[in-house]
Each structure stands twice: as C-alpha cells, then as structure tokens.
Design a protein around this motif. Structure first.
Motif, short mmCIF file in Angstrom:
data_model
loop_
_atom_site.label_atom_id
_atom_site.label_comp_id
_atom_site.label_asym_id
_atom_site.label_seq_id
_atom_site.Cartn_x
_atom_site.Cartn_y
_atom_site.Cartn_z
N SER A 51 -23.20 -9.64 -9.20
CA SER A 51 -22.59 -9.47 -10.52
C SER A 51 -21.88 -8.12 -10.52
CB SER A 51 -23.68 -9.51 -11.60
OG SER A 51 -23.15 -9.20 -12.87
N SER A 52 -20.55 -8.14 -10.58
CA SER A 52 -19.79 -6.90 -10.40
C SER A 52 -18.85 -6.64 -11.57
CB SER A 52 -18.97 -6.96 -9.11
OG SER A 52 -17.82 -7.76 -9.27
N SER A 53 -18.27 -5.46 -11.55
CA SER A 53 -17.19 -5.13 -12.48
C SER A 53 -15.92 -5.83 -12.03
CB SER A 53 -16.98 -3.63 -12.53
OG SER A 53 -18.13 -2.95 -12.95
N SER A 54 -14.98 -6.00 -12.95
CA SER A 54 -13.67 -6.55 -12.58
C SER A 54 -12.86 -5.46 -11.87
CB SER A 54 -12.94 -7.06 -13.81
OG SER A 54 -12.73 -6.01 -14.75
N GLN A 55 -11.88 -5.88 -11.06
CA GLN A 55 -11.12 -4.95 -10.25
C GLN A 55 -9.61 -5.14 -10.44
OE1 GLN A 55 -12.79 -4.55 -6.10
NE2 GLN A 55 -14.04 -6.29 -6.78
N SER A 56 -8.90 -4.02 -10.33
CA SER A 56 -7.44 -4.06 -10.45
C SER A 56 -6.86 -2.81 -9.79
CB SER A 56 -7.02 -4.12 -11.92
OG SER A 56 -5.64 -3.88 -12.05
N PRO A 57 -5.73 -2.92 -9.08
CA PRO A 57 -5.10 -1.73 -8.52
C PRO A 57 -4.57 -0.79 -9.60
CG PRO A 57 -3.70 -3.66 -8.21
CD PRO A 57 -5.02 -4.15 -8.69
N ASN A 58 -4.31 -1.32 -10.79
CA ASN A 58 -3.76 -0.49 -11.87
C ASN A 58 -4.77 0.51 -12.43
OD1 ASN A 58 -1.26 -1.84 -11.77
ND2 ASN A 58 -2.05 -3.49 -13.06
N THR A 59 -6.05 0.34 -12.11
CA THR A 59 -7.07 1.27 -12.61
C THR A 59 -7.38 2.37 -11.60
OG1 THR A 59 -8.84 -0.14 -11.77
CG2 THR A 59 -8.13 -0.50 -14.04
N CYS A 60 -6.72 2.37 -10.45
CA CYS A 60 -6.92 3.43 -9.46
C CYS A 60 -6.24 4.71 -9.93
CB CYS A 60 -6.36 3.02 -8.10
SG CYS A 60 -7.18 1.59 -7.35
N LEU A 61 -6.59 5.83 -9.34
CA LEU A 61 -5.97 7.10 -9.71
C LEU A 61 -4.48 7.07 -9.44
CD1 LEU A 61 -8.60 9.70 -8.45
CD2 LEU A 61 -8.10 9.04 -10.80
N ASP A 62 -4.08 6.37 -8.37
CA ASP A 62 -2.66 6.23 -8.02
C ASP A 62 -2.35 4.75 -7.85
OD1 ASP A 62 -0.12 6.22 -6.98
OD2 ASP A 62 -0.46 7.92 -5.62
N PRO A 63 -1.99 4.05 -8.93
CA PRO A 63 -1.74 2.61 -8.84
C PRO A 63 -0.66 2.24 -7.83
CG PRO A 63 -1.93 3.29 -11.13
CD PRO A 63 -1.87 4.55 -10.31
N PHE A 64 0.37 3.07 -7.70
CA PHE A 64 1.44 2.76 -6.75
C PHE A 64 0.91 2.73 -5.33
CE2 PHE A 64 4.82 4.17 -3.87
CZ PHE A 64 5.76 3.17 -4.10
N MET A 65 0.12 3.76 -4.98
CA MET A 65 -0.48 3.81 -3.66
C MET A 65 -1.43 2.64 -3.47
SD MET A 65 -3.31 6.37 -2.09
CE MET A 65 -4.55 5.30 -2.87
N ALA A 66 -2.24 2.32 -4.48
CA ALA A 66 -3.21 1.24 -4.37
C ALA A 66 -2.53 -0.09 -4.09
CB ALA A 66 -4.03 1.16 -5.66
N ASN A 67 -1.42 -0.35 -4.77
CA ASN A 67 -0.68 -1.58 -4.51
C ASN A 67 -0.14 -1.62 -3.09
OD1 ASN A 67 -0.43 -3.51 -6.82
ND2 ASN A 67 0.14 -1.64 -7.91
N ASN A 68 0.31 -0.48 -2.58
CA ASN A 68 0.88 -0.42 -1.24
C ASN A 68 -0.15 -0.68 -0.15
OD1 ASN A 68 3.44 0.06 -2.17
ND2 ASN A 68 3.34 2.29 -1.89
N VAL A 69 -1.35 -0.16 -0.34
CA VAL A 69 -2.35 -0.25 0.74
C VAL A 69 -3.43 -1.29 0.47
CG1 VAL A 69 -1.97 2.17 1.35
CG2 VAL A 69 -3.81 1.59 -0.23
N GLY A 70 -3.33 -2.00 -0.65
CA GLY A 70 -4.25 -3.10 -0.90
C GLY A 70 -5.59 -2.71 -1.48
N LEU A 71 -5.66 -1.60 -2.19
CA LEU A 71 -6.91 -1.19 -2.83
C LEU A 71 -6.99 -1.79 -4.24
CD1 LEU A 71 -7.17 2.60 -1.91
CD2 LEU A 71 -8.14 0.64 -0.73
N ALA A 72 -8.20 -2.19 -4.61
CA ALA A 72 -8.45 -2.65 -5.98
C ALA A 72 -9.63 -1.86 -6.52
CB ALA A 72 -8.76 -4.15 -6.01
#
Length: 427
Positions: A265-286
C-alpha cells in the motif's frame, strides 16, 4: 603508482592497524572471556565495466583496499559492541560518458537511484564508517538491542540505526519488532554512511522519509520455514508479506518450494512532484505525492522450485509485480532479488523468469550461474531485459577469493558488462 595513491594506502593501513591494536591491547589486559573480536578482515576489491546506452558508450570501475573490525564485551547478559570499516581508493576509471559525474549529471542521478549495478560501476564510498555501536541485553525470553547494528530481514538489510526487540522464548518461533531512521552499507563494494539512501531519495525525488517500523515473525521446523512480516516506511509505503519455504528430502535429493506474496500500500507517484519535474521527466523518476500514503494498492508475487542433489543445486522461478508502480521502491533498504542486480525486477508490471545453478565442493569451492529474463514497461512501451551472472570462489579459514562476471542486455538500448574480483584475509 602515484605518490598520492601510496599515501592513501599507508593511511588506510595505519588507521586499520591502529584501530585493531588498541582493542587487542585492551583484550590482552584481561584474562576473563568477556571480550571478543569478530569480523577482523582486510582485502582487495576491484570492479570494471563497459557498455552503452542508446549508442553512447559507458565505462566505469574502481579498485580499492577494504578493512573491517568489530569488538565486543559480553557480561551478565549485556553485550556492547563497536565496529567500523574503512576503504582506500587505489584507482578509479576516468569516465568520459554520460554517467561520469555522480552529483551533477541528471542521467547519472537516475542511474544511481534506479540501477543496482551502479555500486560496481561507480565509486561512491566513504573513507570510514562506524557501522556498529550498540548495547543489547539478552535473557531467556529474547533480546533488546539499541544503537547501530546489523539486521537482515525481508527488505531490510546491512546496518540500521534504531531499536529492535526479539522474542525467541517459544520453540520454533522467533518474533522481532523495531524502529530505525537510517541505514548504512559496510562492504567493499559500497561503504556508505548512515542515511545515505534516505538523503539520496530526499534530495532528488523530494521524499520526506520520517520513520521506519518493522514486525517479523518466523516459524521453522524440519519441513517448513514460514515468515510473516509487516514493514511501515512512513510517507512511502507499507507492506505485508508472507513467505513459505517447504522442504522434502528423499535419499540424496532435496526438493524445495518457495511461495512469497507481498501486499503493498503506497503513496501515489508523479514526476511533477519532484524537486525538478523537468529533470524527472527526462530521466524517468516518479516521486511520491504528499499526503497520499496508502492510496495505491498493489502486490509482488514470487514462486520458486528448487532441487538439490548432493553438491548440485538447481532452481527455477518466477517473480511478478502489479502494474501500478507500488513495488518499485520495495528494495530501498534491501532486496531478495534472485539475480545479482535488481535493475528492472521490481518495476511496475515487470515479470521475471529466472534459473540458477550452483555447485559446491568440500564447502570451500563454489561455481554459480544465474540467468533471468524480465518483461517490463518503460514509459510508453513494453521491453525485455536479460541478465546473466557467473560467479566462482574459494573460502578457506583465513583467505577467501571470489570472481564474477555480469551481463545486462536491455531492449531499450542499454547494455553493460561488469567484472569484479575480491581477495580477502580474515584474522
């Protein structure tokens, strides 16, 4: 070898020998058997690799000296122990690829967080780690331990900083529960400080890891090993697991059937909630969405059948995750991956089939092969990744040597070949 490297070697041996001599002098001053030395070793470790990612060349590796020492006092049921490990870097491959800078390059951030083989490909260790510093009390009911100590449970491993209460009063049963807020690694591949993983996730993925709790119940008899556990990692996820290992023997044959199911049972995830959403989208972090703990439900399933005949060991297995992404951070503190590297094994929707072979001789020599094929989802498409592991070694009373070769071939364009060697001396 350069003067700088020579100085590192001298400094390493001086610190290690000084650390050992101080405690040896203390121990020799007493005739009682209250004192003891454990994990006194020094060794040589080297790893190297080459590969490519979407056509761009990768190259990495390092060579170092490693030493560790733990000493303790056991008196009237109380146990006090202190231990540390040290590393001296002898050589590091000068990288000219996309993963050359572990702290700045955004692709390397993803590589470091999401790929387990990074510890053999990139040097990230600290010079000295005080990984053990605890006090414990034991009686007929069990034990209480507090401080920094080693712990090996499902999804929790190496060294933790916290408290653990264990009860083994009842025959065939062992119950362990506790709390920790930081973890450390103390080995030749990755000798890193407490909170290293926590800080890495918080810095780049904006996680707010607060407290970690665990409850582990084990039952063991001649036919069955049963493990029921519950882990709660605040703001990330909680997991409830059951693991059974049935064993049956007939003459020289031993059959084993493993079933492991984890409800997550986890929290929901999104790259937009990272400190740097642009970087997260580029490298596949959620990254986890704050305040959503427990909003996403998922599972992990593992099945394995093994056959042992004298010194020969075979197994074939299957591991599957849900497609909601709840399991991708299960191995944040440890894993039970049947293969050497967990690169995509715990990804959303990933399915992995694997086979292992191991031969042992005189309990000193071993040869092992592992092969796994994973089918996983990456962004917008399903891909295959296969992994081959080959390991061999000898282990005498005071000397142990091991070598390994590992190959990863991913349909997304990522390929890697890693070789490593360890030569250790135990005192």
């Amino acid at each position: 070898m350069s003067l700088k490297n020579n100085f590192k070697i001298v400094r390493f041996f001086f610190c290690f020998c000084l650390f050992e001599c101080i405690f040896l002098c203390v121990l020799n001053a007493y005739e009682d058997n209250y004192f003891g030395i454990s994990d006194a070793q020094v060794g040589f470790f080297s790893s190297g690799g080459f590969g490519s990612d979407e056509g761009q060349k990768l190259r990495g590796g390092y060579t170092n000296l490693f030493g560790s020492l733990s000493v303790g006092i056991d008196i009237y049921g109380f146990d006090f122990k202190i231990g540390g490990s040290a590393i001296a870097l002898l050589h590091k491959v000068k990288n000219n690829d996309m993963y050359s800078n572990v702290s700045d390059n955004e692709n390397n951030i993803s590589f470091r967080i999401n790929n387990d083989e990074a510890k053999d490909f990139r040097y990230t260790s600290d010079t000295f780690i005080l990984h053990t510093l605890y006090m414990s009390y034991k009686n007929s009911w069990g034990a209480l331990i507090a401080g920094r100590f080693p712990l090996k449970l499902e999804w929790i491993g190496d060294y933790i900083e916290g408290i653990s209460v264990g009860i083994d009063r009842f025959e065939d049963w062992k119950i362990q529960a506790g709390w920790f807020d930081a973890q450390a690694y103390g080995d030749p591949q990755e000798n890193v400080h407490f909170g290293y993983i926590k800080n890495l996730y918080e810095k780049y993925e904006n996680y707010k890891i607060k407290n970690n709790y665990f409850l582990d119940i084990k039952y063991t008899n001649i036919f069955l090993n049963l493990n029921i556990y519950y882990n709660y990692f605040d703001t990330l996820f909680d997991s409830l697991g059951i693991k059974t290992d049935w064993n049956f023997e007939y003459k020289d044959f031993r059959f084993g059937t493993l079933f492991h199911y984890v409800f997550v049972s986890s929290s929901s995830q999104s790259p937009n909630t990272c400190l740097d959403p642009f970087m997260a989208n580029n490298v596949g972090l959620a990254c986890y969405v704050e305040g959503t703990m427990g909003s996403v439900l998922g599972y992990l399933l593992q099945l394995e059948q093994s056959l042992n005949f004298k010194n020969w060991h075979f197994s074939i297995g299957y591991l599957q995750n849900d497609n909601r992404g709840t399991t991708n951070n299960l191995p944040i503190y440890s894993d039970n991956n049947p293969l050497e590297y967990n690169t995509v094994v715990y990804g959303g929707g990933a399915k992995t089939g694997y086979a292992t072979f191991r031969y042992e001789w005189e309990k000193r020599y071993f040869l092992s092969f592992k092969y796994g094929l994973s089918h996983y989802y990456s962004g917008h498409q399903w891909l295959f990744q296969d992994q081959f592991n080959a390991l061999a070694g000898v282990d005498f009373s005071h000397i142990n040597v091991s070598v390994g070769y590992f190959n990863i071939n991913d349909g997304g364009g990522y390929k890697n070949n890693i070789a490593r060697i360890w030569l250790g001396f135990k005192f």
